[in-house]
Design a protein around this motif. Structure first.
Motif, mmCIF file in Angstrom:
data_model
loop_
_atom_site.group_PDB
_atom_site.id
_atom_site.type_symbol
_atom_site.label_atom_id
_atom_site.label_comp_id
_atom_site.label_asym_id
_atom_site.label_seq_id
_atom_site.Cartn_x
_atom_site.Cartn_y
_atom_site.Cartn_z
ATOM 1 N N GLU A 1 -24.201 -60.715 50.522
ATOM 2 C CA GLU A 1 -25.318 -60.300 51.450
ATOM 3 C C GLU A 1 -24.615 -59.717 52.868
ATOM 4 O O GLU A 1 -24.887 -58.763 53.566
ATOM 5 C CB GLU A 1 -26.504 -61.235 51.655
ATOM 6 N N ALA A 2 -23.815 -60.818 53.127
ATOM 7 C CA ALA A 2 -23.132 -60.731 54.712
ATOM 8 C C ALA A 2 -22.184 -59.473 54.605
ATOM 9 O O ALA A 2 -22.167 -58.493 55.472
ATOM 10 C CB ALA A 2 -22.444 -61.791 55.015
ATOM 11 N N ALA A 3 -21.547 -59.021 53.448
ATOM 12 C CA ALA A 3 -20.576 -57.994 53.209
ATOM 13 C C ALA A 3 -21.318 -56.617 53.385
ATOM 14 O O ALA A 3 -21.105 -55.865 53.833
ATOM 15 C CB ALA A 3 -19.809 -58.251 52.027
ATOM 16 N N GLN A 4 -22.640 -56.727 52.416
ATOM 17 C CA GLN A 4 -23.022 -55.527 52.328
ATOM 18 C C GLN A 4 -24.065 -55.185 53.582
ATOM 19 O O GLN A 4 -24.147 -53.972 54.022
ATOM 20 C CB GLN A 4 -24.384 -55.840 51.276
ATOM 21 N N LYS A 5 -24.475 -56.114 54.450
ATOM 22 C CA LYS A 5 -24.937 -55.944 55.635
ATOM 23 C C LYS A 5 -24.016 -55.152 56.536
ATOM 24 O O LYS A 5 -24.081 -54.241 57.241
ATOM 25 C CB LYS A 5 -25.414 -57.235 56.316
ATOM 26 N N TRP A 6 -22.736 -55.750 56.761
ATOM 27 C CA TRP A 6 -21.566 -55.477 57.424
ATOM 28 C C TRP A 6 -21.452 -53.507 57.276
ATOM 29 O O TRP A 6 -21.222 -52.983 57.945
ATOM 30 C CB TRP A 6 -20.299 -56.171 57.549
ATOM 31 N N LEU B 1 -16.578 -46.568 59.649
ATOM 32 C CA LEU B 1 -15.304 -47.262 59.347
ATOM 33 C C LEU B 1 -15.111 -47.133 57.978
ATOM 34 O O LEU B 1 -13.866 -47.130 57.442
ATOM 35 C CB LEU B 1 -15.151 -48.660 60.146
ATOM 36 N N VAL B 2 -16.022 -47.798 57.000
ATOM 37 C CA VAL B 2 -15.854 -47.774 55.731
ATOM 38 C C VAL B 2 -15.410 -46.439 55.190
ATOM 39 O O VAL B 2 -14.702 -46.086 54.341
ATOM 40 C CB VAL B 2 -17.148 -48.203 55.086
ATOM 41 N N ALA B 3 -15.847 -45.313 55.555
ATOM 42 C CA ALA B 3 -15.682 -43.940 55.402
ATOM 43 C C ALA B 3 -13.971 -43.669 55.304
ATOM 44 O O ALA B 3 -13.589 -43.001 54.619
ATOM 45 C CB ALA B 3 -16.565 -43.046 55.836
ATOM 46 N N SER C 1 -13.251 -61.222 54.567
ATOM 47 C CA SER C 1 -12.480 -59.884 54.331
ATOM 48 C C SER C 1 -12.375 -59.630 52.803
ATOM 49 O O SER C 1 -12.724 -58.380 52.488
ATOM 50 C CB SER C 1 -11.243 -60.159 54.935
ATOM 51 N N THR C 2 -12.288 -60.355 51.996
ATOM 52 C CA THR C 2 -12.113 -60.135 50.583
ATOM 53 C C THR C 2 -13.673 -59.677 49.943
ATOM 54 O O THR C 2 -13.677 -58.711 49.471
ATOM 55 C CB THR C 2 -11.553 -61.572 49.764
ATOM 56 N N HIS C 3 -14.431 -60.316 50.461
ATOM 57 C CA HIS C 3 -15.952 -60.024 50.075
ATOM 58 C C HIS C 3 -16.211 -58.630 50.447
ATOM 59 O O HIS C 3 -17.019 -57.714 49.757
ATOM 60 C CB HIS C 3 -16.741 -60.859 50.217
ATOM 61 N N VAL C 4 -15.882 -58.253 51.815
ATOM 62 C CA VAL C 4 -16.281 -56.956 52.376
ATOM 63 C C VAL C 4 -15.385 -55.990 51.415
ATOM 64 O O VAL C 4 -15.958 -54.938 51.006
ATOM 65 C CB VAL C 4 -15.852 -56.777 53.894
ATOM 66 N N ILE C 5 -14.043 -55.913 51.409
ATOM 67 C CA ILE C 5 -13.368 -54.860 50.469
ATOM 68 C C ILE C 5 -13.636 -54.992 48.959
ATOM 69 O O ILE C 5 -13.847 -53.804 48.700
ATOM 70 C CB ILE C 5 -11.764 -55.031 50.966
ATOM 71 N N GLU D 1 -16.747 -55.474 48.220
ATOM 72 C CA GLU D 1 -17.862 -54.674 47.945
ATOM 73 C C GLU D 1 -17.977 -53.072 47.981
ATOM 74 O O GLU D 1 -18.424 -52.302 47.346
ATOM 75 C CB GLU D 1 -18.880 -54.930 49.025
ATOM 76 N N VAL D 2 -17.017 -52.831 48.950
ATOM 77 C CA VAL D 2 -16.508 -51.390 49.098
ATOM 78 C C VAL D 2 -16.009 -50.735 47.917
ATOM 79 O O VAL D 2 -16.422 -49.569 47.161
ATOM 80 C CB VAL D 2 -15.335 -51.412 50.301
ATOM 81 N N LEU D 3 -15.092 -51.650 47.231
ATOM 82 C CA LEU D 3 -14.372 -51.322 45.856
ATOM 83 C C LEU D 3 -15.556 -51.078 44.786
ATOM 84 O O LEU D 3 -15.711 -50.190 43.999
ATOM 85 C CB LEU D 3 -13.500 -51.953 45.486
ATOM 86 N N LYS D 4 -16.547 -52.059 44.826
ATOM 87 C CA LYS D 4 -17.701 -52.003 43.862
ATOM 88 C C LYS D 4 -18.494 -50.686 43.902
ATOM 89 O O LYS D 4 -18.862 -49.826 43.096
ATOM 90 C CB LYS D 4 -18.541 -53.222 43.823
ATOM 91 N N GLN D 5 -18.634 -50.232 45.351
ATOM 92 C CA GLN D 5 -19.426 -49.034 45.843
ATOM 93 C C GLN D 5 -18.690 -47.744 45.018
ATOM 94 O O GLN D 5 -19.241 -46.656 44.912
ATOM 95 C CB GLN D 5 -19.775 -48.896 47.098
#
Length: 305
Positions: free
Chosen positions: A175-180, A187-189, A216-220, A222-226
């Motif tokens: 949830e925290a990763a998806q919110k960020w 930045l994600v783009a 950091s690992t959960h954010v990146i 989630e980006v890879l999952k997307q």
């Protein structure tokens, strides 16, 4: 995990600070307004530095500090986990009790509490560090889109601490990763720029169970999952984390603290791992205390009596 010693035990350490401008008995006799004040933490500290995992670089450096600083004779570094350290810090802070912990930045505790690093005149803890991304050999050829996203991953201390604080306040890691990610689409783009979406390509990321690396690992991840990747996130101790990337078992990690914290691991595996450079600048490790404590340097601490 070991049981934390209760704060407030007898036989602690005395930290004696004389207020600026204090005078001698002769000065007092001559009518000086100077006065002295002794601030003692002796019965509360129990000569103990509250640490995290035994394999963590900051714990190793804290143990070195105990050896290097003569005024730390009789002190011990107690090991546990980052969560247990944070819990002990929170309890002490709430009651304004003294505590010294092994600390690092980024970490949510600096957003939640008023803390300070103790000065390190001997330079045991080194200068500012980078958090770097490491991947296995051959990833660029096997999974070029994952490699490029990991290579382009870069953010700030403030970014990481905001995710950590959300997790600490009750959000799940996902949830925290998806919110960020939702709040930082531009930045994600930049991280995904020039890559193509995939359909279920497997990526395995490893990390150590520190609040910063969980974030950091959960954010990146989630980006890879997307982007269509089938992502597996696995927490490991420091040594196995490095070994899994070096052996090719894991695709990579975004959790390498260098040059100090993971320096020995990097030297051991640098010939069988690919260094993609810093994903965060200005990381720091050291001994941390609440700002209400009247101590500013490691040298202000006193040896066990």
């Amino acid at each position: 995990m070991w049981n934390w010693k209760r704060l407030g035990m007898a036989a602690g350490v005395s930290l004696t600070l004389i207020a600026a401008g204090c005078g001698s008995s002769e000065e007092e006799a001559s009518g000086s307004d100077s006065s002295s004040e002794e601030v003692s933490y002796g019965e509360e500290m129990d000569y103990e530095i509250t640490g995290v995992e035994a394999g963590a670089g900051v714990v190793s450096k804290a143990q070195t500090a105990v050896e290097e600083y003569g005024n730390l004779e009789g002190w011990e570094v107690s090991t546990s986990s980052s969560g247990a350290m944070a819990a002990a810090l929170g309890e002490a802070y709430e009651d304004e009790e003294p505590i010294v912990v092994t600390g690092w930045t980024p970490h949510w505790k600096f957003s939640k509490y008023d803390l300070k690093y103790l000065e390190d005149p001997k330079g045991v803890f080194g200068e500012e560090e980078q958090i770097k991304t490491m991947v296995r050999e051959g990833l660029e050829e096997d999974k070029p889109n994952a490699y490029q996203i990991l290579d382009q991953f870069n953010w700030t201390t403030e970014d990481m601490e905001s995710v950590m604080l959300d997790i600490n306040e009750g959000s799940s890691e996902e949830e925290a990763a998806q919110k960020w990610i939702k709040e930082n689409e531009d930045l994600v783009a930049e991280w995904t720029k020039g890559t193509e979406e995939v359909d279920g390509t497997e990526v395995k990321l490893v990390y150590v169970m520190w609040d910063s690396e969980i974030a950091s690992t959960h954010v990146i991840g989630e980006v890879l999952k997307q982007q269509g990747f089938d992502v597996t996130l696995t927490s490991l101790d420091n040594g196995p984390m490095w070994e899994s990337v070096a052996s090719g078992e894991a695709s990579g990690m975004v959790a390498a603290w260098l040059p100090v914290t993971h320096g020995s691991q990097y030297e051991k595996h640098e010939d069988s791992i690919v260094d993609l450079g810093a994903n965060l600048e200005g990381a720091k490790i050291g001994l941390v205390v609440p700002s209400y404590m009247d101590v500013d340097s490691i040298e202000d601490l006193k040896a066990a009596e």
